[in-house]
Motif scaffolding. Structure first.
Motif, mmCIF file in Angstrom:
data_model
loop_
_atom_site.group_PDB
_atom_site.id
_atom_site.type_symbol
_atom_site.label_atom_id
_atom_site.label_comp_id
_atom_site.label_asym_id
_atom_site.label_seq_id
_atom_site.Cartn_x
_atom_site.Cartn_y
_atom_site.Cartn_z
ATOM 1 N N PHE A 1 15.589 21.503 -21.911
ATOM 2 C CA PHE A 1 15.780 20.092 -21.577
ATOM 3 C C PHE A 1 16.467 19.946 -20.222
ATOM 4 O O PHE A 1 16.139 19.054 -19.446
ATOM 5 C CB PHE A 1 16.569 19.379 -22.678
ATOM 6 C CG PHE A 1 15.867 19.365 -24.001
ATOM 7 C CD1 PHE A 1 14.843 18.470 -24.248
ATOM 8 C CD2 PHE A 1 16.216 20.265 -24.991
ATOM 9 C CE1 PHE A 1 14.171 18.465 -25.466
ATOM 10 C CE2 PHE A 1 15.558 20.271 -26.210
ATOM 11 C CZ PHE A 1 14.526 19.373 -26.447
ATOM 12 N N ASP A 2 17.430 20.821 -19.957
ATOM 13 C CA ASP A 2 18.109 20.804 -18.658
ATOM 14 C C ASP A 2 17.101 20.896 -17.517
ATOM 15 O O ASP A 2 17.254 20.238 -16.486
ATOM 16 C CB ASP A 2 19.088 21.984 -18.524
ATOM 17 C CG ASP A 2 20.273 21.908 -19.468
ATOM 18 O OD1 ASP A 2 20.514 20.847 -20.075
ATOM 19 O OD2 ASP A 2 20.963 22.945 -19.588
ATOM 20 N N ALA A 3 16.084 21.713 -17.714
ATOM 21 C CA ALA A 3 15.092 21.941 -16.659
ATOM 22 C C ALA A 3 14.237 20.712 -16.370
ATOM 23 O O ALA A 3 13.608 20.630 -15.313
ATOM 24 C CB ALA A 3 14.193 23.120 -17.028
ATOM 25 N N THR A 4 14.211 19.753 -17.289
ATOM 26 C CA THR A 4 13.383 18.557 -17.074
ATOM 27 C C THR A 4 14.135 17.416 -16.409
ATOM 28 O O THR A 4 13.528 16.399 -16.074
ATOM 29 C CB THR A 4 12.789 18.035 -18.406
ATOM 30 O OG1 THR A 4 13.845 17.539 -19.221
ATOM 31 C CG2 THR A 4 12.008 19.104 -19.139
ATOM 32 N N ILE A 5 15.426 17.583 -16.228
ATOM 33 C CA ILE A 5 16.237 16.503 -15.649
ATOM 34 C C ILE A 5 15.912 16.359 -14.164
ATOM 35 O O ILE A 5 16.028 17.335 -13.411
ATOM 36 C CB ILE A 5 17.742 16.778 -15.837
ATOM 37 C CG1 ILE A 5 18.081 16.998 -17.326
ATOM 38 C CG2 ILE A 5 18.580 15.658 -15.235
ATOM 39 C CD1 ILE A 5 17.752 15.842 -18.240
ATOM 40 N N PRO A 6 15.466 15.189 -13.745
ATOM 41 C CA PRO A 6 15.156 15.001 -12.318
ATOM 42 C C PRO A 6 16.376 15.304 -11.439
ATOM 43 O O PRO A 6 17.509 14.926 -11.759
ATOM 44 C CB PRO A 6 14.757 13.519 -12.237
ATOM 45 C CG PRO A 6 14.247 13.201 -13.608
ATOM 46 C CD PRO A 6 15.122 14.003 -14.532
ATOM 47 N N ARG A 7 16.139 15.985 -10.350
ATOM 48 C CA ARG A 7 17.214 16.426 -9.452
ATOM 49 C C ARG A 7 17.998 15.272 -8.833
ATOM 50 O O ARG A 7 19.146 15.437 -8.449
ATOM 51 C CB ARG A 7 16.634 17.309 -8.349
ATOM 52 C CG ARG A 7 16.222 18.664 -8.851
ATOM 53 C CD ARG A 7 15.556 19.495 -7.736
ATOM 54 N NE ARG A 7 14.912 20.671 -8.293
ATOM 55 C CZ ARG A 7 13.662 20.714 -8.732
ATOM 56 N NH1 ARG A 7 12.906 19.638 -8.665
ATOM 57 N NH2 ARG A 7 13.157 21.810 -9.222
ATOM 58 N N GLY A 8 17.409 14.126 -8.709
ATOM 59 C CA GLY A 8 18.069 12.989 -8.072
ATOM 60 C C GLY A 8 19.159 12.334 -8.905
ATOM 61 O O GLY A 8 19.904 11.503 -8.402
ATOM 62 N N LEU A 9 19.247 12.686 -10.160
ATOM 63 C CA LEU A 9 20.277 12.073 -11.007
ATOM 64 C C LEU A 9 21.637 12.693 -10.706
ATOM 65 O O LEU A 9 21.743 13.900 -10.511
ATOM 66 C CB LEU A 9 19.933 12.283 -12.481
ATOM 67 C CG LEU A 9 18.737 11.492 -13.007
ATOM 68 C CD1 LEU A 9 18.447 11.865 -14.454
ATOM 69 C CD2 LEU A 9 18.976 10.001 -12.889
ATOM 70 N N PRO A 10 22.689 11.872 -10.690
ATOM 71 C CA PRO A 10 24.026 12.422 -10.435
ATOM 72 C C PRO A 10 24.522 13.228 -11.631
ATOM 73 O O PRO A 10 24.086 13.014 -12.761
ATOM 74 C CB PRO A 10 24.879 11.168 -10.223
ATOM 75 C CG PRO A 10 24.175 10.109 -10.998
ATOM 76 C CD PRO A 10 22.701 10.431 -10.897
#
Length: 126
Positions: free
Chosen positions: A29-38
């Motif tokens: 799930f961590d890998a799906t988090i968009p990079r732009g989120l703080p």
């Protein structure tokens, strides 16, 4: 038990299973988090898992079902960018994994419609 009475419980079960998975095996799930989120991806994984567990409880209870089902529909829309990220990240993986990632994209539509249907069927019963 008629289908209309099982539907909210099945949706609650799906949400609960997904919520537990976010805590039991967070790395995918961590890998799906968009990079732009703080913040850290793990924080977002935990928050989304907790949200799924809360939504599951709300959908399971007739008193809160309508509001929770509407929130679930919004949640399914809100996590769509994570599914897009997964599809993009997995585009060079072997065919079965690529198909899984791409297949998740259109799956969001029936999930949103299912949650809306649960809300609609709960309206007269709150």
């Amino acid at each position: 038990m008629p289908r209309s009475e099982r539907s909210p419980l099945l949706l609650a079960g799906l949400l609960a299973a997904a919520g537990v998975a976010h805590f039991a095996a967070p790395r995918p799930f961590d890998a799906t988090i968009p990079r732009g989120l703080p913040g850290s991806p793990r924080t977002w994984t935990r928050v989304s898992g907790a949200a799924e567990l809360a939504l599951a409880a709300g959908v399971a209870l007739p008193r809160t079902r309508r509001a929770a089902a509407l929130a679930t529909a919004a949640f399914f829309v809100g996590v769509f960018p994570a599914n897009v990220k997964m599809a993009l990240d997995w585009r060079h993986r072997p065919a079965p994994q690529k198909a899984l990632a791409i297949g998740r994209l259109p799956l969001q539509v029936p999930l949103v419609l299912w949650a809306r249907g649960v809300a609609r069927n709960a309206e007269g019963r709150s």
